[in-house]
Design a protein around this motif. Structure first.
Motif, short mmCIF file in Angstrom:
data_model
loop_
_atom_site.label_atom_id
_atom_site.label_comp_id
_atom_site.label_asym_id
_atom_site.label_seq_id
_atom_site.Cartn_x
_atom_site.Cartn_y
_atom_site.Cartn_z
N TRP A 75 0.84 -1.16 0.01
CA TRP A 75 0.15 -0.07 -0.01
C TRP A 75 1.04 1.24 -0.01
O TRP A 75 2.08 1.16 0.33
N THR A 76 0.10 2.33 -0.52
CA THR A 76 1.05 3.39 -0.22
C THR A 76 0.28 4.66 0.81
O THR A 76 -0.80 4.61 0.74
N VAL A 77 0.80 4.93 1.55
CA VAL A 77 0.61 6.04 2.43
C VAL A 77 1.23 7.21 2.38
O VAL A 77 2.39 7.53 2.24
N LEU A 137 -10.97 16.20 -2.73
CA LEU A 137 -10.93 14.53 -2.37
C LEU A 137 -10.63 13.80 -3.53
O LEU A 137 -9.88 12.66 -3.32
N ALA A 138 -10.93 14.09 -4.72
CA ALA A 138 -10.98 13.04 -5.82
C ALA A 138 -9.42 13.18 -6.29
O ALA A 138 -9.11 12.02 -6.85
N ALA A 139 -8.86 14.22 -5.96
CA ALA A 139 -7.50 14.22 -6.31
C ALA A 139 -6.29 13.47 -5.44
O ALA A 139 -5.44 13.06 -5.68
N LEU A 140 -6.92 13.07 -4.15
CA LEU A 140 -5.94 12.32 -3.28
C LEU A 140 -5.67 10.85 -3.64
O LEU A 140 -4.40 10.61 -3.30
N PRO A 141 -6.70 10.19 -4.29
CA PRO A 141 -6.02 8.76 -4.55
C PRO A 141 -4.82 8.71 -5.52
O PRO A 141 -3.91 7.82 -5.47
N ALA A 142 -4.56 9.71 -5.98
CA ALA A 142 -3.45 9.73 -6.89
C ALA A 142 -2.26 10.05 -5.98
O ALA A 142 -0.97 9.69 -6.42
N HIS A 143 -2.35 10.36 -4.77
CA HIS A 143 -1.28 10.44 -3.88
C HIS A 143 -1.02 9.29 -3.00
O HIS A 143 0.19 8.66 -2.34
N GLY A 144 -2.06 8.30 -2.72
CA GLY A 144 -1.92 7.02 -1.99
C GLY A 144 -3.01 6.57 -1.77
O GLY A 144 -4.15 6.73 -2.00
N ASP A 145 -3.01 5.07 -1.14
CA ASP A 145 -4.05 4.42 -0.85
C ASP A 145 -4.83 4.97 0.49
O ASP A 145 -5.82 4.76 0.68
N LEU A 146 -3.79 5.53 1.39
CA LEU A 146 -4.38 5.97 2.63
C LEU A 146 -3.74 7.32 2.74
O LEU A 146 -2.55 7.60 2.68
N VAL A 147 -4.64 8.52 2.72
CA VAL A 147 -3.97 9.69 2.56
C VAL A 147 -4.15 10.80 3.78
O VAL A 147 -5.61 10.65 4.27
#
Ligand code: HEM
Length: 504
Positions: free
Chosen positions: A23-25, A49-59
């Motif tokens: 996973w990416t955090v 919020l919609a832009a956050l999955p590009a930064h990780g699985d858990l942000v």
């Protein structure tokens, strides 16, 4: 913070177990001193919020001094929703809502949830929803019967009015005089605005000051409590002649005990709920007045705005997609042939249902919901301390291009049986999942499909001018005011449109 790009190993149990990759955090970019990401979330919540999955699985998102974790991956969201003992109801919105709704189903902690859910369940059985559908049709007909050709309506407001009529009608039938029903709706709006403000700007003692806004909030809340207490007292005195949701609720019994007095957590002047780890004592008791009160308030708060805003978004989307609107009209003309819909039509209103479902995908009313960890745990390989706030967003999940190709496109046919089967499990969550899943999902879909059919069979709603509709960040995702002109439809077979019935 030292966690951007941190990786972890997928949890060894639950839906996440199938994929052993890392996973990416991460931390959301662009936080500012003191406020963190609060301003970005307030100004453009969906885009942020919609832009956050590009930064990780858990942000991690910073809201003032607080840190909130957004679970972006559906498997992580399932992990949260399927483990309600570790991820209990909580977070700024729920903590503030508990002040209003006490131990009602939406806000109650896990330790009293099972009893509350079992007591409420008979009210939402399919056979009961079928009974309510007749009341719903009547209330929808009465609300829409007041519309006139050429009139400009605020559709959001009109849907709130319609949904309030339907919900109060189903809940309390004749116990609410028309003037009082309108008052209940006004009070609910004031209370929900106040709850949101207190959740987003947690200024504690400030809200005890006698400012105009605080006094308005206190007045609306105590008036609501007073009206509901009055209705329950009236029903306790005489249950005869009522066959509504409240009657079913008051008749319900359960093997599990009622929590003792200190387990009811409504309002600063009332005792607070017990800690989540503490089980309620065991002794068989019927539904208490306090429980009935909290549940009634909960159904009003959870049922009216959500369904109304789903319908408002539906009409906004139909007006922007004339081809989809035309297809819907074709179904309505074929099934209804000019008459108002009745519950027996529901199985043949498949397109109307798909239109509502797609609106719920694009603009899920419960767009951002939270849980709080009751114990130390690991999510996406990241250690969360007890008391951590975790956020899941149906809006973010519903924008996943893998689950929903071309996610920005309004495409009701995604929900045709042959296509809906390819939507991955856990990707579509307008009503959540697990044991805290919406108890009113069938109620809401029945109401929404009947309302859409009744309105679109007769009316076309047109925005008076082109304008961009921006979602308003509130407890429930709203399009804000939606002015639209009511045009009476004529059917393609040349039949005259149904004449609106006179206002009652
Ligand atoms: C389109 C309309 C609706 C939507 C989108 C919706 C959505 C939701 C969602 C997402 C949850 C879970 C919240 C969480 O995970 O924290 C929920 C819970 C709940 N909803 Fe709904 N809801 C709708 C209509 C209704 C109606 C009509 C009622 C009742 C009349 C209702 C009553 C409840 C209750 C009581 C819960 C709490 C269930 C529990 O924790 O056991 N909802 N709803």
């Amino acid at each position: 913070m030292g966690i951007r790009g941190e990786t972890g190993v997928r949890a060894p149990h639950g839906p996440a177990a199938a994929a052993p990759d890392a996973w990416t955090v991460a931390t959301a970019p662009g936080g500012i001193p003191l406020l963190g990401h609060a301003l970005a979330l307030w100004r453009r919540p969906l885009a942020f919020l919609a832009a956050l999955p590009a930064h990780g699985d858990l942000v991690a998102i910073r809201l003032g001094p607080q840190r909130v974790w957004l679970a972006c991956d559906p498997a992580l969201v399932q992990q949260i929703l399927m483990d309600p003992r570790t991820y209990d109801k909580g977070g700024p919105l729920y903590d503030t809502m508990r002040m209003v709704l006490g131990n009602g189903l939406v806000t109650c902690p896990q330790n009293v949830h099972r009893r509350q859910r079992r007591l409420a369940q008979p009210c939402f059985r399919p056979s009961r929803i079928a009974d309510y559908a007749t009341v719903m049709s009547d209330e929808i007909g009465a609300a829409v019967g007041q519309w006139r050709p050429g009139r400009t309506l605020d559709v959001t407001d009109a849907m709130l009015d319609l949904s309030a009529r339907v919900t109060t009608g189903v809940l309390m039938s004749t116990s609410l005089a028309p003037g009082v029903a309108a008052e209940v709706r006004g009070c609910l709006a004031t209370v929900m605005r106040g709850v949101l403000l207190r959740a987003v700007v947690p200024l504690g003692p400030f809200y005890k000051l006698p400012t105009r806004g605080n006094r308005r909030f206190d007045r609306a809340l105590s008036r609501l409590h007073h009206i509901i207490d009055g209705i329950i007292a009236e029903r306790r005195a005489s249950t005869a002649g009522h066959d509504d949701l409240l009657a079913t609720l008051l008749e319900a019994t359960d093997d599990e005990p009622a929590p003792d007095a200190c387990a009811t957590g409504r309002g600063p002047d009332r005792p607070t709920a017990p800690p989540a780890h503490q089980e309620a004592p065991h002794a068989k008791e019927p539904l208490t007045d306090q429980e009935a009160h909290d549940q009634l308030m909960t159904f009003l708060v959870a049922g009216i705005e959500t369904t109304a805003l789903a319908l408002a978004w539906t009409f906004h989307l139909l007006a922007a997609h004339p081809e989809e609107e035309r297809r819907l009209h074709a179904e309505l003309d074929a099934v209804l042939a000019g008459r108002p819909p009745v519950p027996a039509d529901l199985p043949r209103l498949g397109r109307a249902r798909r239109v509502v479902t797609e609106a719920l995908r694009m603009y899920p009313p419960g767009w951002a919901l939270t849980r709080v960890t009751t114990t130390e745990t690991t999510l996406a390989g990241h250690r969360l301390a007890p008391g951590s706030t975790v956020l899941y967003s149906a809006y973010v999940l519903h924008q996943d291009p893998v689950a929903f190709p071309d996610p920005q496109r309004f495409d009701p046919d995604r929900w045709l049986p042959e296509r809906a089967g390819s939507v991955p499990s856990g990707a579509m969550l307008p009503f959540a999942a697990g044991n805290r899943k919406c108890i009113g999902d069938h109620f809401a879909m029945t109401e929404a499909v009947l309302a859409l059919a009744a309105i679109a069979a007769r009316w076309r709603l047109r925005p008076p001018s082109a304008r961009t509709v921006r979602p308003v960040p509130a407890a429930v995702l709203s399009p804000g005011p939606l002015p639209m002109v009511c045009e009476l439809r004529s059917r393609p077979d040349g039949a005259a449109p149904a004449v609106p019935s006179q206002a009652p």
